[in-house]
Design an enzyme around this catalytic site. Structure first.
Site, PDB file in Angstrom:
ATOM      1  N   GLY A 156      -0.406   3.996   8.532  1.00 33.46           N
ATOM      2  CA  GLY A 156      -0.092   2.664   9.068  1.00 33.46           C
ATOM      3  C   GLY A 156       1.223   2.735   9.833  1.00 33.46           C
ATOM      4  O   GLY A 156       1.891   3.772   9.847  1.00 33.46           O
ATOM      5  N   ARG A 203      -6.680  -4.212  14.684  1.00 35.27           N
ATOM      6  CA  ARG A 203      -7.439  -4.511  13.468  1.00 35.27           C
ATOM      7  C   ARG A 203      -8.231  -5.776  13.745  1.00 35.27           C
ATOM      8  O   ARG A 203      -7.789  -6.627  14.525  1.00 35.27           O
ATOM      9  CB  ARG A 203      -6.488  -4.793  12.306  1.00 35.27           C
ATOM     10  CG  ARG A 203      -5.970  -3.589  11.612  1.00 35.27           C
ATOM     11  CD  ARG A 203      -5.183  -3.959  10.362  1.00 35.27           C
ATOM     12  NE  ARG A 203      -4.174  -4.975  10.604  1.00 35.27           N
ATOM     13  CZ  ARG A 203      -4.323  -6.256  10.367  1.00 35.27           C
ATOM     14  NH1 ARG A 203      -5.452  -6.731   9.850  1.00 35.27           N
ATOM     15  NH2 ARG A 203      -3.357  -7.109  10.610  1.00 35.27           N
ATOM     16  N   ARG A 219       0.825  -1.206   0.000  1.00 40.80           N
ATOM     17  CA  ARG A 219       0.000   0.000   0.000  1.00 40.80           C
ATOM     18  C   ARG A 219       0.858   1.254   0.000  1.00 40.80           C
ATOM     19  O   ARG A 219       1.901   1.312   0.625  1.00 40.80           O
ATOM     20  CB  ARG A 219      -0.884   0.007   1.261  1.00 40.80           C
ATOM     21  CG  ARG A 219      -2.018  -0.996   1.226  1.00 40.80           C
ATOM     22  CD  ARG A 219      -3.016  -0.658   0.139  1.00 40.80           C
ATOM     23  NE  ARG A 219      -3.415   0.737   0.196  1.00 40.80           N
ATOM     24  CZ  ARG A 219      -4.351   1.215   1.006  1.00 40.80           C
ATOM     25  NH1 ARG A 219      -4.998   0.412   1.811  1.00 40.80           N
ATOM     26  NH2 ARG A 219      -4.635   2.495   1.000  1.00 40.80           N
ATOM     27  N   ASP A 252       1.825 -12.333  16.634  1.00 42.05           N
ATOM     28  CA  ASP A 252       1.926 -10.979  16.100  1.00 42.05           C
ATOM     29  C   ASP A 252       3.392 -10.728  15.794  1.00 42.05           C
ATOM     30  O   ASP A 252       4.249 -10.994  16.640  1.00 42.05           O
ATOM     31  CB  ASP A 252       1.436  -9.981  17.159  1.00 42.05           C
ATOM     32  CG  ASP A 252       0.824  -8.739  16.532  1.00 42.05           C
ATOM     33  OD1 ASP A 252       1.137  -8.453  15.377  1.00 42.05           O
ATOM     34  OD2 ASP A 252       0.032  -8.058  17.230  1.00 42.05           O
ATOM     35  N   ALA A 292       1.286  -2.034  21.773  1.00 35.81           N
ATOM     36  CA  ALA A 292       1.902  -2.215  23.093  1.00 35.81           C
ATOM     37  C   ALA A 292       2.962  -1.137  23.332  1.00 35.81           C
ATOM     38  O   ALA A 292       3.052  -0.547  24.414  1.00 35.81           O
ATOM     39  CB  ALA A 292       2.542  -3.597  23.172  1.00 35.81           C
ATOM     40  N   LYS A 293       3.751  -0.861  22.306  1.00 39.14           N
ATOM     41  CA  LYS A 293       4.823   0.127  22.443  1.00 39.14           C
ATOM     42  C   LYS A 293       4.246   1.530  22.566  1.00 39.14           C
ATOM     43  O   LYS A 293       4.724   2.353  23.355  1.00 39.14           O
ATOM     44  CB  LYS A 293       5.768   0.035  21.240  1.00 39.14           C
ATOM     45  CG  LYS A 293       6.529  -1.285  21.175  1.00 39.14           C
ATOM     46  CD  LYS A 293       7.570  -1.280  20.066  1.00 39.14           C
ATOM     47  CE  LYS A 293       8.512  -2.469  20.230  1.00 39.14           C
ATOM     48  NZ  LYS A 293       9.595  -2.461  19.239  1.00 39.14           N
ATOM     49  N   HIS A 339       7.292  -7.784   8.018  1.00 31.91           N
ATOM     50  CA  HIS A 339       6.625  -7.213   9.196  1.00 31.91           C
ATOM     51  C   HIS A 339       5.847  -8.241  10.008  1.00 31.91           C
ATOM     52  O   HIS A 339       5.385  -7.945  11.092  1.00 31.91           O
ATOM     53  CB  HIS A 339       5.694  -6.078   8.762  1.00 31.91           C
ATOM     54  CG  HIS A 339       6.458  -4.878   8.297  1.00 31.91           C
ATOM     55  ND1 HIS A 339       6.698  -3.792   9.101  1.00 31.91           N
ATOM     56  CD2 HIS A 339       7.081  -4.615   7.123  1.00 31.91           C
ATOM     57  CE1 HIS A 339       7.413  -2.899   8.437  1.00 31.91           C
ATOM     58  NE2 HIS A 339       7.659  -3.374   7.229  1.00 31.91           N
ATOM     59  N   ARG A 352     -10.014  -6.253   6.187  1.00 34.06           N
ATOM     60  CA  ARG A 352     -10.169  -7.470   5.351  1.00 34.06           C
ATOM     61  C   ARG A 352     -11.576  -8.047   5.394  1.00 34.06           C
ATOM     62  O   ARG A 352     -11.765  -9.259   5.593  1.00 34.06           O
ATOM     63  CB  ARG A 352      -9.165  -8.526   5.776  1.00 34.06           C
ATOM     64  CG  ARG A 352      -7.774  -7.993   5.704  1.00 34.06           C
ATOM     65  CD  ARG A 352      -6.711  -8.975   6.035  1.00 34.06           C
ATOM     66  NE  ARG A 352      -5.462  -8.245   6.244  1.00 34.06           N
ATOM     67  CZ  ARG A 352      -4.386  -8.729   6.799  1.00 34.06           C
ATOM     68  NH1 ARG A 352      -4.351  -9.967   7.201  1.00 34.06           N
ATOM     69  NH2 ARG A 352      -3.312  -7.974   6.931  1.00 34.06           N
ATOM     70  N   LYS A 358      -5.123 -11.584  16.411  1.00 33.45           N
ATOM     71  CA  LYS A 358      -5.017 -10.619  17.501  1.00 33.45           C
ATOM     72  C   LYS A 358      -5.591 -11.140  18.828  1.00 33.45           C
ATOM     73  O   LYS A 358      -5.527 -10.454  19.839  1.00 33.45           O
ATOM     74  CB  LYS A 358      -5.693  -9.300  17.120  1.00 33.45           C
ATOM     75  CG  LYS A 358      -5.073  -8.611  15.895  1.00 33.45           C
ATOM     76  CD  LYS A 358      -3.709  -7.982  16.196  1.00 33.45           C
ATOM     77  CE  LYS A 358      -3.111  -7.281  14.973  1.00 33.45           C
ATOM     78  NZ  LYS A 358      -1.765  -6.758  15.192  1.00 33.45           N
ATOM     79  N   ASP A 396      39.570 -24.388  -2.940  1.00 27.84           N
ATOM     80  CA  ASP A 396      38.327 -24.257  -3.706  1.00 27.84           C
ATOM     81  C   ASP A 396      37.057 -24.305  -2.880  1.00 27.84           C
ATOM     82  O   ASP A 396      35.972 -24.225  -3.420  1.00 27.84           O
ATOM     83  CB  ASP A 396      38.235 -25.373  -4.752  1.00 27.84           C
ATOM     84  CG  ASP A 396      37.786 -26.664  -4.115  1.00 27.84           C
ATOM     85  OD1 ASP A 396      38.399 -27.070  -3.095  1.00 27.84           O
ATOM     86  OD2 ASP A 396      36.803 -27.250  -4.584  1.00 27.84           O
TER      87      ASP A 396
HETATM   88  C1  GDG Z   1       1.930  -5.417  11.021  1.00 34.82           C
HETATM   89  C2  GDG Z   1       2.209  -6.641  11.867  1.00 34.82           C
HETATM   90  C3  GDG Z   1       3.788  -5.271  13.220  1.00 34.82           C
HETATM   91  C4  GDG Z   1      -4.628   0.853  14.839  1.00 34.82           C
HETATM   92  N1  GDG Z   1      -5.885   1.264  14.917  1.00 34.82           N
HETATM   93  C5  GDG Z   1      -5.875   2.585  14.750  1.00 34.82           C
HETATM   94  C6  GDG Z   1      -4.576   2.995  14.574  1.00 34.82           C
HETATM   95  N2  GDG Z   1      -3.812   1.905  14.623  1.00 34.82           N
HETATM   96  C7  GDG Z   1      -2.380   1.916  14.467  1.00 34.82           C
HETATM   97  C8  GDG Z   1      -1.702   1.602  15.774  1.00 34.82           C
HETATM   98  C9  GDG Z   1      -0.403   0.977  15.295  1.00 34.82           C
HETATM   99  C10 GDG Z   1      -0.807   0.283  13.997  1.00 34.82           C
HETATM  100  O1  GDG Z   1      -1.989   0.890  13.558  1.00 34.82           O
HETATM  101  C11 GDG Z   1      -1.076  -1.204  14.212  1.00 34.82           C
HETATM  102  O2  GDG Z   1       0.109  -1.844  14.311  1.00 34.82           O
HETATM  103  P1  GDG Z   1       0.267  -3.328  14.852  1.00 34.82           P
HETATM  104  O3  GDG Z   1       1.686  -3.561  15.100  1.00 34.82           O
HETATM  105  O4  GDG Z   1      -0.527  -3.483  16.084  1.00 34.82           O
HETATM  106  O5  GDG Z   1      -0.397  -4.317  13.780  1.00 34.82           O
HETATM  107  P2  GDG Z   1      -0.540  -4.592  12.161  1.00 34.82           P
HETATM  108  O6  GDG Z   1      -1.333  -3.555  11.503  1.00 34.82           O
HETATM  109  O7  GDG Z   1      -1.072  -5.955  12.067  1.00 34.82           O
HETATM  110  O8  GDG Z   1       0.926  -4.538  11.522  1.00 34.82           O
HETATM  111  C12 GDG Z   1       2.613  -6.222  13.261  1.00 34.82           C
HETATM  112  C13 GDG Z   1       3.537  -4.133  12.259  1.00 34.82           C
HETATM  113  O9  GDG Z   1       3.147  -4.619  10.978  1.00 34.82           O
HETATM  114  C14 GDG Z   1       4.772  -3.256  12.088  1.00 34.82           C
HETATM  115  O10 GDG Z   1       5.860  -3.985  11.597  1.00 34.82           O
HETATM  116  O11 GDG Z   1       3.996  -4.741  14.512  1.00 34.82           O
HETATM  117  O12 GDG Z   1       2.937  -7.353  14.031  1.00 34.82           O
HETATM  118  O13 GDG Z   1       1.085  -7.509  11.911  1.00 34.82           O
HETATM  119  O14 GDG Z   1       0.537   1.965  14.986  1.00 34.82           O
HETATM  120  O15 GDG Z   1      -1.544   2.782  16.482  1.00 34.82           O
HETATM  121  N3  GDG Z   1      -4.230   4.270  14.407  1.00 34.82           N
HETATM  122  C15 GDG Z   1      -5.226   5.207  14.396  1.00 34.82           C
HETATM  123  N4  GDG Z   1      -6.513   4.845  14.530  1.00 34.82           N
HETATM  124  C16 GDG Z   1      -6.884   3.571  14.716  1.00 34.82           C
HETATM  125  O16 GDG Z   1      -8.053   3.276  14.831  1.00 34.82           O
HETATM  126  N5  GDG Z   1      -4.889   6.476  14.240  1.00 34.82           N
END
Ligand code: GDG
Length: 736
Positions: A29, A281, A10, A380, A386-387, A171, A319, A286, A687
């Site tokens: 993202g 998501r 994307r 995950d 979490a961070k 990722h 999805r 999750k 070699d």
């Molecule tokens: C993949 C991997 C890996 C979520 N909802 C909203 C929102 N978010 C933001 C969060 C966070 C991001 O989206 C989600 O990141 P995750 O790491 O939890 O999960 P995935 O989308 O599955 O991402 C994952 C990541 O890639 C990075 O390498 O950590 O394991 O699956 O930043 O804050 N942000 C806003 N509104 C929302 O409703 N603004």
């Protein structure tokens, strides 16, 4: 680097078409945010620096609008769109990416669909991405490919751009071989080869990196040394880069008045009750249903909390085209309803559930106001939520309950780690979190916050890209020069001019071609004469340095005056014809390992066990090649586990697996000869991989020559044993 091409499925915006045209709205993202702060910093340092983003704009674009979209994407986002038809989106994205790779890599094999139509489309769309990259690529650009939708792309780009700098980052988790092997052979091989097209392949955790390396070994047969993959024509690395977040952005937001106000409003809405928070998501990985089960158990076990807490459950639509996601959504709605129905009262709703996405400030407000975050993925890759939660706590309070199945758990060990499959653990952790005193919360969170601040998203990107640059430099250093006739003259001249010259020669593959059985490679008269002529010239000290046993070599070169270092440096033949050990060695380990090797001999037709004084070798040159290579990987795997506490090493040579005492190698042996004889010129020729130890150990002015490949620690290369003999013949002639 002046230009970076980022390639991801994307683009950092979403395209929405409407009657009067279309709109491009920014999407935020994890990747966009992570790269955003890196790119901003980079541009401040170097105004010339430019980043181009290649990807899918996320919606159908009518043919007649493509040019306009392209133009605006470039102007507004420095982006280069890849247009996909609805059918391609269906098969490549919803199909292979999200119905095959996603569930398989997240350990949900029962959800996986193995549809050749999806695979074909995946291959095809990866070629569309390749073409798009090639359209914008300029020599010197660095290409950084992201994620599971584009696993084939690095390999496709490598074919078109053999010298380009290509990085790849995954990722999501990379699964263990037991899971990865469920895919059909062609898919598996293409995926791994595709990823290996990159110079640097990055993962979130050490485990994923190891699983990948293991799969490369088991499926393709390429071994690695500390993540460096030993493939003949080019070195590449697999390494770990845990993605960070934009720490300062969350911290600043958490301190802002706007967010404080929003938080206050939400708190009013829940009447000051303690909030347990989660946002994800919609995805079966999750662990949303497990989380609800854990929360329900918590309300049963700790009834004193009823009416005191509220679970703010936010689920972001995702999805919705995939059936499992639809089913899950339905189940989720039902479960929330049941829990609220069972425990709720007129004054209190246990779960405040929203199914929508939040804007950044709202997200930040929820992080800020919630004393507990409950993050329970079944798998995950990392988990950024979490961070981000921790980065939104300026005073250091707050309790993070985190699944040990998230990549983030590796860095966030001070959190309350739970197993998401055990709802009692979740329930107990909730109680523990809600009763934890603030000092303990701060004590746990501060070190995690420091880590997140130090290794933020910018550092992550810098770390990856600087490692990529290092791999490129290393490749440059490893590329040896072909020993052309003119260079041969120079080399020979410098050897002739030396008073004392040491000549170290590997045997099989270097002086003679490979034979089907080790004992069939006896030296021919021509070779014996050549080595004889060389060793008889004054000032020349000629040594064979081989993995072979001393019995065979001693017998073959019985009458010859040349020195012999046998078994990769275990034993040396002195001038008086006597053998001695180069270092004290034990062999009691052989008794333990011999039965394992014998079992492989019994199981694999055509293979044989060679027993040398200080090593055991399983040869599979005469076996059916695929089976031999496959069993060799298994043998190495098995023996490596077995030998962890033994002072031995397991090495893979050409069609042979050898186990021998550690610390014995051609490099160490050569150095001991060099310090004894003190030559003023050294020529070393070999070699295979074991000769690399030799090339690395010798002084830098040694003339080192690798036979068969230009990628080596040696200075020069020659094609085959005939070229080696020709070089030695030239030297012998000039010396006589
Ligand atoms: C993949 C991997 C890996 C979520 N909802 C909203 C929102 N978010 C933001 C969060 C966070 C991001 O989206 C989600 O990141 P995750 O790491 O939890 O999960 P995935 O989308 O599955 O991402 C994952 C990541 O890639 C990075 O390498 O950590 O394991 O699956 O930043 O804050 N942000 C806003 N509104 C929302 O409703 N603004």
């Amino acid at each position: 680097m002046s230009r970076l091409i980022v390639v991801s499925n994307r683009l950092p915006f979403t395209l929405r078409a409407h009657e009067s045209g279309f709109e491009l709205t920014p999407s935020a993202g994890g990747l966009v945010t992570a790269l955003g702060s890196y790119l901003a910093g980079k541009q401040r340092e170097d105004p010339e620096f430019e980043c181009i983003w290649v990807g899918w704009p996320g919606g159908p674009v009518p043919k007649e609008q493509e040019a306009a979209v392209k133009q605006r994407a470039l102007e507004e986002y420095r982006a280069h769109p890849v247009f996909l038809t609805p059918e391609e989106v269906d098969n490549f994205y919803h199909g292979f990416s999200n119905k095959t790779l996603w569930p398989l890599f997240h350990y949900a094999p029962s959800y996986v669909e193995y549809d050749p139509k999806y695979w074909d489309s995946y291959v095809h769309v990866n070629t569309l991405f390749r073409d798009a990259v090639l359209e914008v690529f300029r020599p010197g650009d660095v290409i950084w490919v992201h994620d599971y939708q584009l696993l084939l792309l690095p390999g496709m780009l490598r074919d078109a751009l053999p010298d380009a700098s290509i990085g790849f980052f995954l990722h999501i988790p990379f699964p263990a071989h037991e899971i990865f092997r469920l895919m059909p052979g062609e898919w598996k091989r293409s995926i791994l080869s595709g990823m290996l097209g990159a110079d640097l392949i990055g993962f979130h955790t050490h485990d994923y990196t190891q699983y990948f390396l293991h799969c490369v070994f088991r499926v393709l047969g390429h071994d690695h040394h500390l993540g460096q993959i030993a493939m003949e024509e080019r070195v590449r690395r697999a390494d770990t880069f845990p993605i960070g977040i934009d720490f300062d952005r969350f911290m600043e937001a958490a301190r802002s008045e706007r967010v404080a106000k929003l938080a206050e409003e939400i708190l009013l809405g829940i009447r000051g009750r303690k909030a347990i928070f989660s946002v994800d998501r919609l995805d079966y990985t999750k662990g949303l249903l497990n989380r609800l089960r854990g929360y329900e158990e918590f309300l049963v076990r700790y009834p004193e909390w009823r009416g005191q807490v509220v679970f703010l459950l936010t689920v972001v639509p995702s999805r919705e085209e995939v059936p499992q996601y639809q089913r899950m959504k339905q189940e989720l709605d039902e479960r929330v309803g049941q829990i609220n129905g069972q425990f709720g009262t007129m004054e209190w709703v246990p779960i405040v559930y929203s199914y929508r996405s939040l804007d950044f400030e709202m997200l930040s407000a929820l992080y800020v106001l919630s004393p507990v975050a409950l993050i329970t993925p079944l798998r995950d890759g990392m988990n950024l939520v979490a961070k981000e939660y921790l980065a939104s706590k300026p005073d250091g309070t707050g309790v993070l309950i985190l699944s040990e199945m998230a990549g983030a758990a590796r860095e966030l060990g001070e959190a309350l780690l739970i197993n998401p499959n055990h709802f009692v653990e979740i329930a107990d952790a909730l109680h523990q979190a809600l009763t934890m005193d603030p000092e303990e919360q701060v004590r746990r969170n501060r070190p995690m916050q420091e880590r997140l601040r130090a290794y933020d998203s910018r550092r992550w990107a810098e770390h990856f890209l600087s490692s990529l640059a290092r791999v490129k430099t290393q490749q440059g250093q490893l590329a040896t020069r072909q020993l052309t006739p003119a260079l041969q003259e120079d080399v020979v001249r410098s050897l002739v001019e030396a008073k004392k010259r040491l000549i170290l020669l590997d045997y099989d593959g270097t002086l003679v071609p490979f034979a089907s059985q080790p004992n069939l490679a006896a030296p021919d008269p021509e070779l014996l004469t050549l080595l004889g002529r060389l060793s008889e010239t004054p000032g020349s000290m000629v040594f064979l340095i081989s993995g072979r046993d001393k019995g065979t070599l001693g017998e073959w070169f019985r009458t010859s005056k040349i020195g012999i270092i046998a078994e990769h440096g275990a034993s040396i033949r002195e001038d008086n014809g006597q053998w001695r050990l180069l270092k004290p060695l034990t062999t009691e380990w052989k008794g333990r390992l011999r039965p394992i090797l014998r079992m492989y001999v019994d199981q694999v037709a055509g293979s044989l066990l060679e027993e040398k004084e200080f090593s055991l070798a399983w040869h599979y040159r005469r076996c059916e090649p695929e089976l031999g290579a496959q069993r060799a990987k298994e043998l190495i795997d098995e023996v490596t586990q077995f030998t962890a506490n033994l002072d031995v090493q397991v090495l893979e040579g050409k069609k042979v697996v050898e186990i021998r005492n550690s610390g014995v190698n051609k490099g160490a042996a050569a150095l001991s000869v060099v310090s004894e004889l003190r030559p003023d010129r050294i020529l070393a020729i070999g070699d295979d991989q074991t000769d690399e130890d030799l090339f690395r150990a010798l002084p830098t002015d040694a003339i080192t020559v690798r036979v068969g490949t230009p990628f080596s620690h040696a200075r020069y290369s020659l094609n085959n044993h005939r070229d080696v003999r020709a070089l030695l013949d030239l030297l012998a002639r000039r010396l006589s």
